[in-house]
Design a protein around this motif. Structure first.
Motif, PDB file in Angstrom:
ATOM      1  N   ALA A  62      37.202  66.966 181.258  1.00  8.46           N
ATOM      2  CA  ALA A  62      37.877  65.737 181.684  1.00  8.46           C
ATOM      3  C   ALA A  62      37.434  65.263 183.055  1.00  8.46           C
ATOM      4  CB  ALA A  62      39.391  65.940 181.666  1.00  8.46           C
ATOM      5  N   ARG A  63      37.316  66.191 184.000  1.00  3.40           N
ATOM      6  CA  ARG A  63      36.948  65.778 185.361  1.00  3.40           C
ATOM      7  C   ARG A  63      35.507  65.251 185.412  1.00  3.40           C
ATOM      8  NH1 ARG A  63      41.918  65.246 185.760  1.00  3.40           N
ATOM      9  NH2 ARG A  63      43.180  66.917 186.621  1.00  3.40           N
ATOM     10  N   ILE A  64      34.632  65.841 184.617  1.00  2.00           N
ATOM     11  CA  ILE A  64      33.249  65.341 184.570  1.00  2.00           C
ATOM     12  C   ILE A  64      33.212  63.973 183.904  1.00  2.00           C
ATOM     13  CG2 ILE A  64      30.960  65.737 183.558  1.00  2.00           C
ATOM     14  CD1 ILE A  64      31.452  68.739 183.942  1.00  2.00           C
ATOM     15  N   ILE A  65      33.998  63.798 182.845  1.00  2.00           N
ATOM     16  CA  ILE A  65      34.088  62.491 182.171  1.00  2.00           C
ATOM     17  C   ILE A  65      34.579  61.431 183.158  1.00  2.00           C
ATOM     18  CG2 ILE A  65      35.318  61.173 180.391  1.00  2.00           C
ATOM     19  CD1 ILE A  65      35.406  63.807 178.750  1.00  2.00           C
ATOM     20  N   MET A  66      35.603  61.756 183.931  1.00  2.00           N
ATOM     21  CA  MET A  66      36.157  60.808 184.899  1.00  2.00           C
ATOM     22  C   MET A  66      35.110  60.407 185.936  1.00  2.00           C
ATOM     23  SD  MET A  66      39.818  62.787 185.245  1.00  2.00           S
ATOM     24  CE  MET A  66      40.525  61.827 186.606  1.00  2.00           C
ATOM     25  N   GLU A  67      34.396  61.400 186.453  1.00  2.00           N
ATOM     26  CA  GLU A  67      33.353  61.130 187.448  1.00  2.00           C
ATOM     27  C   GLU A  67      32.234  60.285 186.841  1.00  2.00           C
ATOM     28  OE1 GLU A  67      32.712  62.163 190.674  1.00  2.00           O
ATOM     29  OE2 GLU A  67      34.357  63.558 191.079  1.00  2.00           O
ATOM     30  N   TYR A  68      31.828  60.639 185.629  1.00  2.00           N
ATOM     31  CA  TYR A  68      30.742  59.900 184.971  1.00  2.00           C
ATOM     32  C   TYR A  68      31.119  58.439 184.766  1.00  2.00           C
ATOM     33  CZ  TYR A  68      27.651  58.190 181.332  1.00  2.00           C
ATOM     34  OH  TYR A  68      26.759  57.411 180.617  1.00  2.00           O
ATOM     35  N   LEU A  69      32.324  58.200 184.278  1.00  2.00           N
ATOM     36  CA  LEU A  69      32.751  56.822 184.027  1.00  2.00           C
ATOM     37  C   LEU A  69      32.824  56.014 185.315  1.00  2.00           C
ATOM     38  CD1 LEU A  69      35.539  57.375 181.334  1.00  2.00           C
ATOM     39  CD2 LEU A  69      33.220  56.496 180.976  1.00  2.00           C
ATOM     40  N   ASP A  70      33.222  56.664 186.394  1.00  2.00           N
ATOM     41  CA  ASP A  70      33.308  55.946 187.668  1.00  2.00           C
ATOM     42  C   ASP A  70      31.929  55.561 188.184  1.00  2.00           C
ATOM     43  OD1 ASP A  70      34.996  54.863 189.750  1.00  2.00           O
ATOM     44  OD2 ASP A  70      34.224  56.434 191.056  1.00  2.00           O
ATOM     45  N   GLU A  71      30.943  56.411 187.916  1.00  2.00           N
ATOM     46  CA  GLU A  71      29.576  56.098 188.343  1.00  2.00           C
ATOM     47  C   GLU A  71      28.896  55.134 187.366  1.00  2.00           C
ATOM     48  OE1 GLU A  71      27.442  59.717 188.976  1.00  2.00           O
ATOM     49  OE2 GLU A  71      28.815  60.430 190.532  1.00  2.00           O
ATOM     50  N   ARG A  72      29.177  55.328 186.088  1.00  2.00           N
ATOM     51  CA  ARG A  72      28.547  54.492 185.046  1.00  2.00           C
ATOM     52  C   ARG A  72      29.053  53.055 185.101  1.00  2.00           C
ATOM     53  NH1 ARG A  72      26.755  51.723 181.514  1.00  2.00           N
ATOM     54  NH2 ARG A  72      26.265  52.244 179.347  1.00  2.00           N
ATOM     55  N   PHE A  73      30.327  52.892 185.447  1.00  2.00           N
ATOM     56  CA  PHE A  73      30.943  51.565 185.564  1.00  2.00           C
ATOM     57  C   PHE A  73      31.509  51.437 186.981  1.00  2.00           C
ATOM     58  CE2 PHE A  73      31.091  52.901 181.172  1.00  2.00           C
ATOM     59  CZ  PHE A  73      30.631  51.777 180.485  1.00  2.00           C
ATOM     60  N   PRO A  74      30.695  50.979 187.915  1.00  2.00           N
ATOM     61  CA  PRO A  74      31.053  51.072 189.340  1.00  2.00           C
ATOM     62  C   PRO A  74      32.203  50.181 189.809  1.00  2.00           C
ATOM     63  CG  PRO A  74      28.945  49.936 189.037  1.00  2.00           C
ATOM     64  CD  PRO A  74      29.331  50.482 187.708  1.00  2.00           C
ATOM     65  N   HIS A  75      32.614  49.216 189.012  1.00  2.00           N
ATOM     66  CA  HIS A  75      33.691  48.325 189.455  1.00  2.00           C
ATOM     67  C   HIS A  75      34.844  48.341 188.451  1.00  2.00           C
ATOM     68  CE1 HIS A  75      30.998  46.796 192.527  1.00  2.00           C
ATOM     69  NE2 HIS A  75      30.091  46.562 191.581  1.00  2.00           N
ATOM     70  N   PRO A  76      36.085  48.524 188.926  1.00  2.00           N
ATOM     71  CA  PRO A  76      36.452  48.847 190.310  1.00  2.00           C
ATOM     72  C   PRO A  76      36.178  50.320 190.618  1.00  2.00           C
ATOM     73  CG  PRO A  76      38.400  48.834 188.927  1.00  2.00           C
ATOM     74  CD  PRO A  76      37.266  48.400 188.044  1.00  2.00           C
ATOM     75  N   ALA A  77      35.740  50.576 191.826  1.00  2.00           N
ATOM     76  CA  ALA A  77      35.413  51.945 192.230  1.00  2.00           C
ATOM     77  C   ALA A  77      36.682  52.779 192.368  1.00  2.00           C
ATOM     78  CB  ALA A  77      34.657  51.928 193.553  1.00  2.00           C
ATOM     79  N   LEU A  78      36.646  53.990 191.838  1.00  3.55           N
ATOM     80  CA  LEU A  78      37.779  54.905 191.974  1.00  3.55           C
ATOM     81  C   LEU A  78      37.463  56.064 192.919  1.00  3.55           C
ATOM     82  CD1 LEU A  78      39.031  55.044 188.264  1.00  3.55           C
ATOM     83  CD2 LEU A  78      39.960  53.724 190.169  1.00  3.55           C
TER      84      LEU A  78
END
Length: 202
Positions: A62-78
């Protein structure tokens, strides 16, 4: 893109929440973790929840998925942009995972009687952290972040183990209401999660 998700798993909820916060065009496919579908087992033989699939990429942490999605879709940045802030945020999430999540899981799995010590420790630890919840609108930050995506599903489950959020103090009650009122959070809830609690009174 598909996110295979258990309807009641806290880690699945965290990943789902990021999907909705980011507006990711992914299909959320709920499944029974005791009977994973064949198409999931072909991608991830362990049938873990959550599992995220995008073309040849398969992620099941889950934590890797969360990080990946935040980088893959940069806006809005989390995540904040600078490396120091990102590292500090990761450390906070790790502490939440190591200190609060196991206590919650113990009570959920073993019940009040067998896990009364864990429930007491969890309540006392949250109350001791009251200044953290009162200091800023979000968890040690002025801006909503991945830390809050880890905290919201956790707080949502407290009433299901008999911990009234309102009893933990005004700071954490206001913080919880702030998280629960977000549109993405409401959209992230499965039918089973909607039944877990109502938002705490102000």
């Amino acid at each position: 893109m598909t996110l295979f998700s258990s309807p009641a798993c806290i880690m699945s909820h965290c990943a789902r929440l990021v999907v909705y916060e980011k507006g990711v065009p992914a299909e959320v496919e709920f499944f029974d973790p005791n009977d994973p579908p064949e198409d999931l087992l072909e991608l991830n033989p362990n049938g873990n929840a959550p599992t995220f699939v995008e073309r040849d990429l398969v992620l099941y942490d889950a934590r890797i998925i969360m990080e990946y999605l935040d980088e893959r879709f940069p806006h809005p940045a989390l995540h904040q942009m600078d490396p120091v802030s990102r590292a500090n945020a990761r450390m906070l999430i790790k502490r939440i995972d190591q200190e609060w999540y196991p206590l919650l899981d113990d009570v959920l799995v073993n019940g009040d009687k067998k896990a009364s010590k864990s429930k007491k420790m969890l309540r006392e630890s949250l109350m001791a952290a009251a200044p953290v919840f009162e200091a800023t609108p979000y968890f040690m930050s002025e801006e909503y972040s991945l830390i809050d995506c880890a905290m919201a599903p956790f707080l949502w489950r407290l009433p299901s183990i008999g911990i009234d959020i309102a009893s933990l103090g005004k700071g954490i009650t206001a913080y919880a209401n702030r998280l629960f009122s977000r549109r993405a959070f409401q959209e992230s809830l499965s039918r089973e999660e909607k039944d877990m609690m109502q938002a705490p009174s102000k």
